[in-house]
Design a protein around this motif. Structure first.
Motif, PDB file in Angstrom:
ATOM      1  N   PHE A  56       0.843  -1.199   0.000  1.00 18.17           N
ATOM      2  CA  PHE A  56       0.000   0.000   0.000  1.00 18.17           C
ATOM      3  C   PHE A  56       0.876   1.245   0.000  1.00 18.17           C
ATOM      4  N   ASP A  57       0.259   2.382  -0.321  1.00 20.18           N
ATOM      5  CA  ASP A  57       0.993   3.652  -0.304  1.00 20.18           C
ATOM      6  C   ASP A  57       1.287   4.035   1.138  1.00 20.18           C
ATOM      7  N   LYS A  58       2.511   4.453   1.376  1.00 18.79           N
ATOM      8  CA  LYS A  58       2.866   4.896   2.725  1.00 18.79           C
ATOM      9  C   LYS A  58       3.912   5.995   2.630  1.00 18.79           C
ATOM     10  N   LYS A  59       4.039   6.725   3.732  1.00 23.89           N
ATOM     11  CA  LYS A  59       5.011   7.808   3.799  1.00 23.89           C
ATOM     12  C   LYS A  59       6.079   7.443   4.814  1.00 23.89           C
ATOM     13  N   ASP A  60       7.319   7.394   4.378  1.00 25.01           N
ATOM     14  CA  ASP A  60       8.435   7.063   5.263  1.00 25.01           C
ATOM     15  C   ASP A  60       8.941   8.348   5.913  1.00 25.01           C
ATOM     16  N   LEU A  61       8.793   8.460   7.220  1.00 22.62           N
ATOM     17  CA  LEU A  61       9.203   9.660   7.950  1.00 22.62           C
ATOM     18  C   LEU A  61      10.608   9.544   8.527  1.00 22.62           C
ATOM     19  N   GLY A  62      11.310   8.469   8.168  1.00 21.56           N
ATOM     20  CA  GLY A  62      12.686   8.323   8.631  1.00 21.56           C
ATOM     21  C   GLY A  62      12.774   7.866  10.076  1.00 21.56           C
ATOM     22  N   ILE A  67       5.438  10.110  17.675  1.00 24.35           N
ATOM     23  CA  ILE A  67       4.292   9.281  17.332  1.00 24.35           C
ATOM     24  C   ILE A  67       3.198   9.486  18.369  1.00 24.35           C
ATOM     25  N   LEU A  68       1.986   9.714  17.886  1.00 21.84           N
ATOM     26  CA  LEU A  68       0.812   9.873  18.744  1.00 21.84           C
ATOM     27  C   LEU A  68       1.022  10.925  19.830  1.00 21.84           C
ATOM     28  N   GLY A  69       1.702  12.013  19.483  1.00 22.51           N
ATOM     29  CA  GLY A  69       1.928  13.091  20.438  1.00 22.51           C
ATOM     30  C   GLY A  69       3.115  12.876  21.347  1.00 22.51           C
ATOM     31  N   MET A  70       3.772  11.737  21.245  1.00 22.88           N
ATOM     32  CA  MET A  70       4.951  11.449  22.073  1.00 22.88           C
ATOM     33  C   MET A  70       6.216  11.754  21.287  1.00 22.88           C
ATOM     34  N   GLU A  71       7.132  12.486  21.909  1.00 22.99           N
ATOM     35  CA  GLU A  71       8.404  12.827  21.288  1.00 22.99           C
ATOM     36  C   GLU A  71       9.457  11.797  21.682  1.00 22.99           C
TER      37      GLU A  71
END
Length: 354
Positions: A56-62, A67-71
């Protein structure tokens, strides 16, 4: 994922893993359309990304930074990983007009004696409180507490009891928690490979006997640590009224035992070393009660379901040990503490400024 040779965790349906030929693991954590993947060998991570892209199409953010508001921050040389929600906390303070408030040192103070007697009685009071964003603020605090801030567990547990009809005193307690966050927005969890206990996961349990002012219910709390920092925590009223401190502590130990069984299975399934899991409790009578029934005449009224802890202890996989209350980080999840003792509990739980 199963078609690509991955196994779905039987303990957490959001976790997939695969054991490689050299004995190492690659993990995929999935939450709706957000994913995290990890492995010791970066080529395995790239292979997984390619497999996902073919489906499926996805975006690789490295490399994972949020994630989910957690740094997420890492210090590879020091072998440390940091989790915090500083940006989320600051946005929350702006949202509720508390960015310029005066900071306090603890999430709840001893002078807050909250009960249903402080709920609005007149229509005018109810109308006035209807304009206060109590539920919204409490929900936002709950999200921070669930993700990275076990230090908020006790305070959030208290204010969430009055969501249905909050009064002025309850709202003051919520604002106090926000004032605490003003002084500690960057507080978070730090996992240090050099602080990893050889035995793996460790549990601390505690209870507050009859602390609920409305129904005189006691409160159970536990906190689990791995690599020197908290990974699971809980602070909530017990379902039944108890007759002694020992009974309250025993029920708290039972809650900790249930979580310990689940966590022990999860970390074992993921290939992490887990020897005998130790549950630390600051009640010597509870330690004796989990090992034998010599106090039967005084505890026979305790529900049978709570005695399953003895069967688990008998297997030797999980044991209950005594710890001094000053070294029990779960103490901060059961009652308001002075600033110095609260800071000590934060340190024991691996909660520091990130």
């Amino acid at each position: 994922m199963v078609g690509h040779g991955y196994s779905r965790s039987s303990y957490d349906n959001c976790v997939y893993f695969q054991k490689t030929s050299d004995g190492s693991f690659i993990y995929l954590l999935l939450y709706v359309d957000d994913m995290l993947n990890s492995a010791r060998d970066k080529s395995l991570v790239n292979k997984l990304k390619a497999q996902l892209s073919s489906e499926f199409d996805k975006k690789d953010l490295g490399p994972a930074k949020k994630i989910l508001g957690m740094e997420i921050n890492r210090d590879r040389q020091a072998g440390k990983l940091f989790l915090s929600q500083k940006k989320y906390v600051l946005k929350m303070l702006d949202k509720f007009g508390m960015r310029d408030c005066k900071a306090v040192n603890t999430p709840i103070a001893a002078h807050f004696k909250l009960s249903s007697d402080q709920c609005p009685k007149s229509d005018e009071d109810k109308r006035r409180m209807s304009h206060v964003p109590y539920s919204n603020a409490t929900g936002s605090l709950m999200y921070v507490m669930v993700c990275t801030r076990p230090d908020l567990a006790y305070a959030v547990s208290i204010v969430s009891r009055f969501m249905h009809n909050p009064g002025k005193a309850h709202w003051e307690a919520v604002k106090w928690i926000l004032r605490y966050l003003k002084g500690s927005p960057d507080l978070g969890l730090v996992f240090d490979q050099h602080r990893a206990d050889p035995g793996g996961t460790i549990c601390y349990v505690d209870a507050d006997y009859g602390g609920d002012l409305d129904r005189r219910r006691s409160l159970s709390a536990y906190i689990f640590t791995l690599c020197g920092s908290a990974i699971s925590w809980y602070s909530s009223l017990q379902a039944i009224a108890v007759l002694s401190t020992t009974e309250a502590e025993y029920i708290a130990a039972t809650e900790g035992m249930k979580e310990a069984i689940w966590l022990r299975g999860l970390v074992s399934e993921l290939g992490l070393q887990q020897d005998v899991l130790v549950i630390f409790c600051d009640s010597q009578s509870v330690v004796h009660l989990t090992r034998n029934s010599k106090y039967h005449s005084r505890t026979k009224h305790i529900e049978i379901k709570h005695h399953f802890i003895r069967d688990i202890v008998d297997t030797g996989d999980i044991i209950v040990e005594k710890i001094h209350t000053t070294e029990n980080p779960a103490d901060m999840l059961t009652k308001p503490l002075p600033s110095a003792k609260f800071d000590h509990c934060l340190n024991l739980a691996g909660i520091i400024h990130t």
